[in-house]
Motif scaffolding. Structure first.
Motif, PDB file in Angstrom:
ATOM      1  N   ILE A 300      83.830 -36.021 -47.860  1.00  0.00           N
ATOM      2  CA  ILE A 300      85.167 -36.611 -47.970  1.00  0.00           C
ATOM      3  C   ILE A 300      86.107 -35.571 -48.570  1.00  0.00           C
ATOM      4  O   ILE A 300      85.995 -35.235 -49.752  1.00  0.00           O
ATOM      5  CB  ILE A 300      85.142 -37.878 -48.841  1.00  0.00           C
ATOM      6  N   PRO A 301      87.046 -35.047 -47.775  1.00  0.00           N
ATOM      7  CA  PRO A 301      87.936 -34.008 -48.298  1.00  0.00           C
ATOM      8  C   PRO A 301      89.138 -34.590 -49.006  1.00  0.00           C
ATOM      9  O   PRO A 301      89.395 -35.809 -48.959  1.00  0.00           O
ATOM     10  CB  PRO A 301      88.373 -33.287 -47.019  1.00  0.00           C
ATOM     11  N   GLN A 307      92.610 -33.507 -40.929  1.00  0.00           N
ATOM     12  CA  GLN A 307      93.475 -33.309 -39.775  1.00  0.00           C
ATOM     13  C   GLN A 307      93.945 -34.666 -39.221  1.00  0.00           C
ATOM     14  O   GLN A 307      93.191 -35.638 -39.227  1.00  0.00           O
ATOM     15  CB  GLN A 307      92.733 -32.529 -38.696  1.00  0.00           C
ATOM     16  N   PRO A 308      95.201 -34.747 -38.759  1.00  0.00           N
ATOM     17  CA  PRO A 308      95.769 -36.037 -38.328  1.00  0.00           C
ATOM     18  C   PRO A 308      94.930 -36.763 -37.284  1.00  0.00           C
ATOM     19  O   PRO A 308      94.799 -37.987 -37.336  1.00  0.00           O
ATOM     20  CB  PRO A 308      97.144 -35.642 -37.767  1.00  0.00           C
ATOM     21  N   GLN A 309      94.340 -36.022 -36.340  1.00  0.00           N
ATOM     22  CA  GLN A 309      93.566 -36.685 -35.280  1.00  0.00           C
ATOM     23  C   GLN A 309      92.290 -37.339 -35.811  1.00  0.00           C
ATOM     24  O   GLN A 309      91.695 -38.192 -35.141  1.00  0.00           O
ATOM     25  CB  GLN A 309      93.232 -35.695 -34.151  1.00  0.00           C
ATOM     26  N   TYR A 310      91.876 -36.938 -37.037  1.00  0.00           N
ATOM     27  CA  TYR A 310      90.660 -37.521 -37.617  1.00  0.00           C
ATOM     28  C   TYR A 310      90.960 -38.687 -38.560  1.00  0.00           C
ATOM     29  O   TYR A 310      90.028 -39.244 -39.151  1.00  0.00           O
ATOM     30  CB  TYR A 310      89.879 -36.442 -38.375  1.00  0.00           C
ATOM     31  N   GLN A 311      92.233 -39.073 -38.679  1.00  0.00           N
ATOM     32  CA  GLN A 311      92.580 -40.188 -39.554  1.00  0.00           C
ATOM     33  C   GLN A 311      91.841 -41.479 -39.197  1.00  0.00           C
ATOM     34  O   GLN A 311      91.350 -42.182 -40.084  1.00  0.00           O
ATOM     35  CB  GLN A 311      94.101 -40.425 -39.522  1.00  0.00           C
ATOM     36  N   PRO A 312      91.712 -41.847 -37.898  1.00  0.00           N
ATOM     37  CA  PRO A 312      90.976 -43.078 -37.575  1.00  0.00           C
ATOM     38  C   PRO A 312      89.506 -43.019 -38.002  1.00  0.00           C
ATOM     39  O   PRO A 312      88.901 -44.056 -38.274  1.00  0.00           O
ATOM     40  CB  PRO A 312      91.104 -43.181 -36.043  1.00  0.00           C
ATOM     41  N   LEU A 313      88.943 -41.803 -38.039  1.00  0.00           N
ATOM     42  CA  LEU A 313      87.544 -41.639 -38.420  1.00  0.00           C
ATOM     43  C   LEU A 313      87.395 -41.611 -39.942  1.00  0.00           C
ATOM     44  O   LEU A 313      86.428 -42.137 -40.492  1.00  0.00           O
ATOM     45  CB  LEU A 313      86.999 -40.347 -37.807  1.00  0.00           C
ATOM     46  N   CYS A 333      82.547 -34.042 -33.703  1.00  0.00           N
ATOM     47  CA  CYS A 333      83.395 -34.129 -32.516  1.00  0.00           C
ATOM     48  C   CYS A 333      84.056 -35.511 -32.479  1.00  0.00           C
ATOM     49  O   CYS A 333      83.442 -36.515 -32.834  1.00  0.00           O
ATOM     50  CB  CYS A 333      82.614 -33.865 -31.240  1.00  0.00           C
ATOM     51  N   LEU A 334      85.300 -35.539 -32.096  1.00  0.00           N
ATOM     52  CA  LEU A 334      86.106 -36.742 -32.177  1.00  0.00           C
ATOM     53  C   LEU A 334      85.755 -37.698 -31.041  1.00  0.00           C
ATOM     54  O   LEU A 334      85.789 -37.327 -29.858  1.00  0.00           O
ATOM     55  CB  LEU A 334      87.588 -36.369 -32.109  1.00  0.00           C
ATOM     56  N   PRO A 335      85.402 -38.962 -31.363  1.00  0.00           N
ATOM     57  CA  PRO A 335      85.145 -39.943 -30.300  1.00  0.00           C
ATOM     58  C   PRO A 335      86.449 -40.391 -29.648  1.00  0.00           C
ATOM     59  O   PRO A 335      87.545 -40.043 -30.091  1.00  0.00           O
ATOM     60  CB  PRO A 335      84.463 -41.094 -31.050  1.00  0.00           C
ATOM     61  N   LYS A 336      86.318 -41.196 -28.615  1.00  0.00           N
ATOM     62  CA  LYS A 336      87.490 -41.746 -27.932  1.00  0.00           C
ATOM     63  C   LYS A 336      87.840 -43.088 -28.576  1.00  0.00           C
ATOM     64  O   LYS A 336      87.011 -44.002 -28.605  1.00  0.00           O
ATOM     65  CB  LYS A 336      87.200 -41.931 -26.441  1.00  0.00           C
ATOM     66  N   PHE A 337      89.054 -43.191 -29.085  1.00  0.00           N
ATOM     67  CA  PHE A 337      89.521 -44.432 -29.684  1.00  0.00           C
ATOM     68  C   PHE A 337      90.396 -45.168 -28.672  1.00  0.00           C
ATOM     69  O   PHE A 337      91.426 -44.662 -28.235  1.00  0.00           O
ATOM     70  CB  PHE A 337      90.305 -44.152 -30.966  1.00  0.00           C
ATOM     71  N   ILE A 338      89.969 -46.358 -28.302  1.00  0.00           N
ATOM     72  CA  ILE A 338      90.657 -47.183 -27.313  1.00  0.00           C
ATOM     73  C   ILE A 338      91.162 -48.440 -28.018  1.00  0.00           C
ATOM     74  O   ILE A 338      90.375 -49.122 -28.692  1.00  0.00           O
ATOM     75  CB  ILE A 338      89.715 -47.558 -26.150  1.00  0.00           C
TER      76      ILE A 338
END
Length: 444
Positions: A300-301, A307-313, A333-338
């Protein structure tokens, strides 16, 4: 806007003030005819009896009120200054906490007579919970280790993991969870003085329960467990029901770490996997270790480094410790958020990227814990190591300090203050347990 009575009272006060301060009869008569001529008789009779010095008193009240307002504004400014200074002090303390490293030598060591297989610090009290390979669960006061505060035969076989939760704001008690080689996990209620009372036994795994973690989902307190039977299970602690079960690996699952709706697992198949546990969807995996993975950890950083794209994760890096003697730091690696659907794997990117391979240990690496920008590890080589995490460039992670405890045997497990319970951990403790039964404590 003034009511008719208020307007009439004000007009009468003006006339009285002018009359009693030396105005001519002519001026007074003109004011009476201008301000009081149209007054209703019933109101005029009532107003005529009011205090003749009402306007002067009202004016003095306004002056006093203005003075009071100025005093309150001054007091508010002083309070704000005090708050700003306190926040600055707290930030300085927090910054100092980032640089914390244990002392060169232990504060104390205690021999418990059986292999120590699990440790857990109470988040607020000076209490340590110790799980032994004999199945005993011990509760010690860190400030007085002569005798345990409580000794329980918690399981019929060795305890593999201990997890703790705090008392919630809605009144839910604090709980402790234990996992064991006897195929079960147990839930214990923690009294205010940290006394343990057994309340539930969770039966469902068909082999050793290797690891467990309590975590919250909304108002519910859940427990995640993993086992040699290849399954990960999520339990509702309020009723003891298993609400989710899935199989992410093909061999013994040794370690688990939960963050929100995501579970990271490590296995004897030498891989680590990320799963969205409510749906059971496997999202991605890390391959690179040469031998079984003993421990996994979601890093947990500081929010500024997420990074903004990792906010949902909620995270972007994980760590794993293996029997090959290495610690690997990975980028997920970033999953697909639908929208309105569970996350799914990205078919173009399903493998974690190795950021760093830490090779300073000379044997199996058994446990990992994060304390802000520090990563602590212990190993069968008898050492405990502290690694400096550079969030700007994790590939530059280096070993900042090492403690040689090999005379006490293999170092099986670690525990530190859990920073998820408090944003500012002022207490600084590191404890390590060995296969020869030695509990080692480092205090600040």
């Amino acid at each position: 806007m003034l009511t008719d009575n208020q307007r009439l009272s004000l007009n009468r006060a003006i006339c009285d003030y002018v009359r009693h301060n030396g105005a001519s009869n002519e001026l007074v008569a003109q004011l009476d005819s201008l301000l009081l001529a149209n007054a209703p008789q019933d109101n005029a009779d009532a107003i005529a009896t009011q205090d003749t010095k009402l306007l002067e008193k009202k004016w003095n009240s306004i002056v006093k009120l203005q003075s009071r307002i100025m005093d309150l504004e001054k007091y508010s400014a002083e309070l704000q200054k005090s708050i700003d200074e306190e926040q600055t002090t707290q930030k300085q303390i927090s910054d100092a906490s980032l640089d914390w490293e244990p002392k060169d030598s232990p504060s104390f060591q205690v021999t418990l007579g059986a292999s120590i297989t699990a440790l857990c610090l109470h988040p607020t009290l000076p209490v340590i919970f110790v799980g032994l390979d004999s199945g005993k669960l011990l509760r010690y006061d860190i400030l007085n280790m002569e005798l345990p505060l409580q000794s329980i035969v918690a399981h019929m076989d060795g305890i593999t993991s201990i997890s703790i939760s705090l008392r919630s704001e809605n009144g839910r008690p604090a709980y402790l969870a234990t996992a064991s080689k006897d195929l079960s996990a147990k839930i214990w209620e923690l009294e205010l003085d940290s006394t343990l009372s057994h309340i539930k036994t969770l039966i469902g795994h068909e082999h050793t329960v290797s690891d467990c973690q309590l975590f919250e989902r909304g108002a519910d307190l859940l427990l995640a467990t993993c086992s040699r039977d290849l399954f990960v299970k999520v339990w509702d602690t309020s009723n003891g029901w298993c609400i989710k079960s899935f199989q992410p690996h093909t061999q013994w699952i040794r370690s688990i770490n939960v963050h929100g709706e995501f579970i990271l697992t490590g296995s004897n198949d030498s891989a680590i996997r990320l799963t969205h546990w409510p749906s059971g969807n496997g999202l991605s995996m890390g391959i690179g270790h040469e031998f079984p993975v003993e421990k996994v950890l979601i890093l947990i950083p500081d929010p500024a480094h997420l990074q903004p794209q990792y906010q949902p994760l909620g995270f972007q890096n994980v760590a794993s410790a293996s029997r090959d003697g290495t610690i690997r730091i990975w980028k997920v690696c970033l999953p697909k958020f639908i929208p309105h659907r569970p996350p799914r794997p990205n078919p173009l990117d399903t493998n974690f990227k190795v950021i760093a391979v830490l090779k300073d240990h000379q044997s199996w690496v058994r446990d990992l814990h994060q304390f802000q920008n520090k990563l602590f590890s212990c190993s069968d080589d008898g050492t405990v190591k502290c690694w400096e995490l550079n969030w700007e460039k994790l590939s530059d992670t280096t070993c900042a300090k090492s403690w040689d405890l090999s005379k006490n045997g293999f170092q099986n497990c670690l525990t530190l203050d859990n920073i998820t319970f408090t944003a500012l951990p002022l207490r600084k403790l590191l404890l390590s347990g060995s296969n020869e039964g030695t509990l080692t404590c480092f205090m600040r």
